[in-house]
Design a protein around this motif. Structure first.
Motif, PDB file in Angstrom:
ATOM      1  N   UNK A 139       0.861  -1.191   0.000  1.00 49.19           N
ATOM      2  CA  UNK A 139       0.000   0.000   0.000  1.00 49.19           C
ATOM      3  C   UNK A 139       0.895   1.238   0.000  1.00 49.19           C
ATOM      4  N   UNK A 140       0.515   2.243  -0.769  1.00 44.07           N
ATOM      5  CA  UNK A 140       1.275   3.489  -0.832  1.00 44.07           C
ATOM      6  C   UNK A 140       0.650   4.578   0.039  1.00 44.07           C
ATOM      7  N   UNK A 141      -0.641   4.531   0.247  1.00 44.84           N
ATOM      8  CA  UNK A 141      -1.303   5.520   1.108  1.00 44.84           C
ATOM      9  C   UNK A 141      -1.526   4.872   2.468  1.00 44.84           C
ATOM     10  N   UNK A 142      -0.496   4.901   3.293  1.00 46.00           N
ATOM     11  CA  UNK A 142      -0.516   4.169   4.556  1.00 46.00           C
ATOM     12  C   UNK A 142      -1.595   4.698   5.498  1.00 46.00           C
ATOM     13  N   UNK A 143      -1.699   5.998   5.614  1.00 45.78           N
ATOM     14  CA  UNK A 143      -2.683   6.580   6.528  1.00 45.78           C
ATOM     15  C   UNK A 143      -4.099   6.181   6.179  1.00 45.78           C
ATOM     16  N   UNK A 144      -4.430   6.231   4.901  1.00 46.43           N
ATOM     17  CA  UNK A 144      -5.763   5.850   4.455  1.00 46.43           C
ATOM     18  C   UNK A 144      -6.029   4.375   4.707  1.00 46.43           C
ATOM     19  N   UNK A 145      -5.037   3.518   4.393  1.00 45.50           N
ATOM     20  CA  UNK A 145      -5.205   2.081   4.617  1.00 45.50           C
ATOM     21  C   UNK A 145      -5.456   1.790   6.092  1.00 45.50           C
ATOM     22  N   UNK A 146      -4.729   2.467   6.970  1.00 48.92           N
ATOM     23  CA  UNK A 146      -4.922   2.278   8.404  1.00 48.92           C
ATOM     24  C   UNK A 146      -6.308   2.749   8.849  1.00 48.92           C
ATOM     25  N   UNK A 147      -6.666   3.941   8.442  1.00 50.63           N
ATOM     26  CA  UNK A 147      -7.923   4.541   8.876  1.00 50.63           C
ATOM     27  C   UNK A 147      -9.118   3.712   8.433  1.00 50.63           C
ATOM     28  N   UNK A 148      -9.063   3.161   7.217  1.00 52.91           N
ATOM     29  CA  UNK A 148     -10.203   2.456   6.658  1.00 52.91           C
ATOM     30  C   UNK A 148     -10.301   1.002   7.114  1.00 52.91           C
ATOM     31  N   UNK A 149      -9.149   0.366   7.408  1.00 53.87           N
ATOM     32  CA  UNK A 149      -9.179  -1.087   7.626  1.00 53.87           C
ATOM     33  C   UNK A 149      -8.528  -1.549   8.932  1.00 53.87           C
ATOM     34  N   UNK A 150      -7.682  -0.746   9.548  1.00 51.66           N
ATOM     35  CA  UNK A 150      -6.918  -1.211  10.701  1.00 51.66           C
ATOM     36  C   UNK A 150      -6.960  -0.183  11.830  1.00 51.66           C
TER      37      UNK A 150
END
Length: 315
Positions: A139-150
């Motif tokens: 994943x390149x957009x780490x913040x978004x991936x965290x916010x949405x899934x983790x």
């Protein structure tokens, strides 16, 4: 890729306390003195937070350093806690210490991982100039991936989750890829359009690698891929092929290539007919008992016809 069992190759477990954050690791010596180090980063479903620790690397001849992504009880993308990047600095120092102790040059070191481990593989290779990065579905957009899934990892990494912190973590990878001086790292990015992250997390950033002399995109469009969590398993043969080539000191130049293309519903009648016509030992015909018939265990009788072997005398 979900890990099920511990690897069978001998490993040493340890903890390095020399940096700002303690880092736990497992290490396995190379076979026959191979001069290479593979550093393995974990995905979210990795057993004990060690990636590819299910025996899949048993036959890889390199030294292998598995680094655990478990800091204060949670996952951090090997980057930060409460926006303090001491985790990244500690992990980077551990990798450098192992490479130095093994007497290896940068081109003899490969960063390897899937999902968040793939992101970490790119992060450490491009920030610190290691020779190879083999990154599977990163994943390149780490913040978004965290916010949405983790959410648990988001809270650990950001402290209080805010739009500003999400945006800050979203810029880490794109800015690194665009600005790193280490463009001669050999980059192998494995992805798939069936990965639900692909459209937002990978596709917009591929062009950032356009000036890299050896950037390679392995694109798996297999119909058997059902989502992010199945890409690694369906692409494992080429992934392992690439890893073994890198360990052998061979950095292939693939460019952008596609794999997959299976046809699971394809009619097999033509090949079945060919096999039946050329079979060395024809199958016997069973007349009784009929398929699915329950027979007494104490007295089983079979009847049918066993064709003669082609070319043999018939009886």
């Amino acid at each position: 890729m979900s890990d099920q069992t511990r690897p069978s190759r001998p490993v040493v477990e340890g903890r390095d306390d020399s940096g700002p954050v303690p880092v736990e690791y497992r290490f396995s010596h190379a076979r026959n003195g191979t001069r290479h180090l593979v550093v393995v980063f974990a995905n979210f479903s990795a057993r004990d937070e060690y990636g590819f620790s299910n025996g899949v690397l048993d036959q890889v001849r390199a030294n292998i350093l598995w680094i655990r992504d478990l800091f204060d009880g949670g996952n951090t993308y090997y980057l930060c806690k409460d926006m303090d990047f001491g985790v990244e600095r500690s992990v980077a120092a551990l990798i450098a210490r192992f490479a130095h102790a093994l007497g290896l040059t940068a081109d003899q070191v490969t960063m390897f991982g899937g999902s968040k481990g793939g992101t970490a593989a790119l992060q450490f290779a491009l920030r610190h100039g290691w020779g190879n990065a083999l990154a599977v579905v990163p994943q390149f957009r780490i913040g978004t991936a965290l916010h949405e899934r983790r959410p648990a990892a988001a809270a650990l990494m950001m402290g209080q989750v805010t739009p500003e912190k999400i945006a800050a973590l979203d810029t880490v990878m794109p800015e690194l890829v665009a600005g790193t001086p280490h463009r001669h790292t050999n980059v192998y990015l494995v992805t798939s359009p069936q990965d639900e992250h692909y459209g937002r997390q990978v596709a917009p950033f591929v062009d950032l690698f356009r000036d890299y002399p050896n950037f390679n995109l392995v694109f798996n469009d297999s119909p058997l891929i059902t989502g992010h969590d199945t890409v690694t398993a369906r692409t494992l043969p080429p992934i392992m092929g690439l890893l073994n080539l890198l360990v052998a000191g061979i950095a292939p130049r693939l460019g952008q290539v596609r794999t997959g293309g299976e046809q699971p519903g394809r009619d097999t009648a033509p090949i079945d007919a060919l096999l039946a016509a050329t079979e060395r030992f024809p199958r016997p015909r069973v007349d009784f008992p009929a398929p699915g018939t329950t027979v007494p265990g104490h007295a089983v009788a079979l009847g049918g016809l066993a064709p003669a072997r082609p070319g043999s005398a018939s009886g």
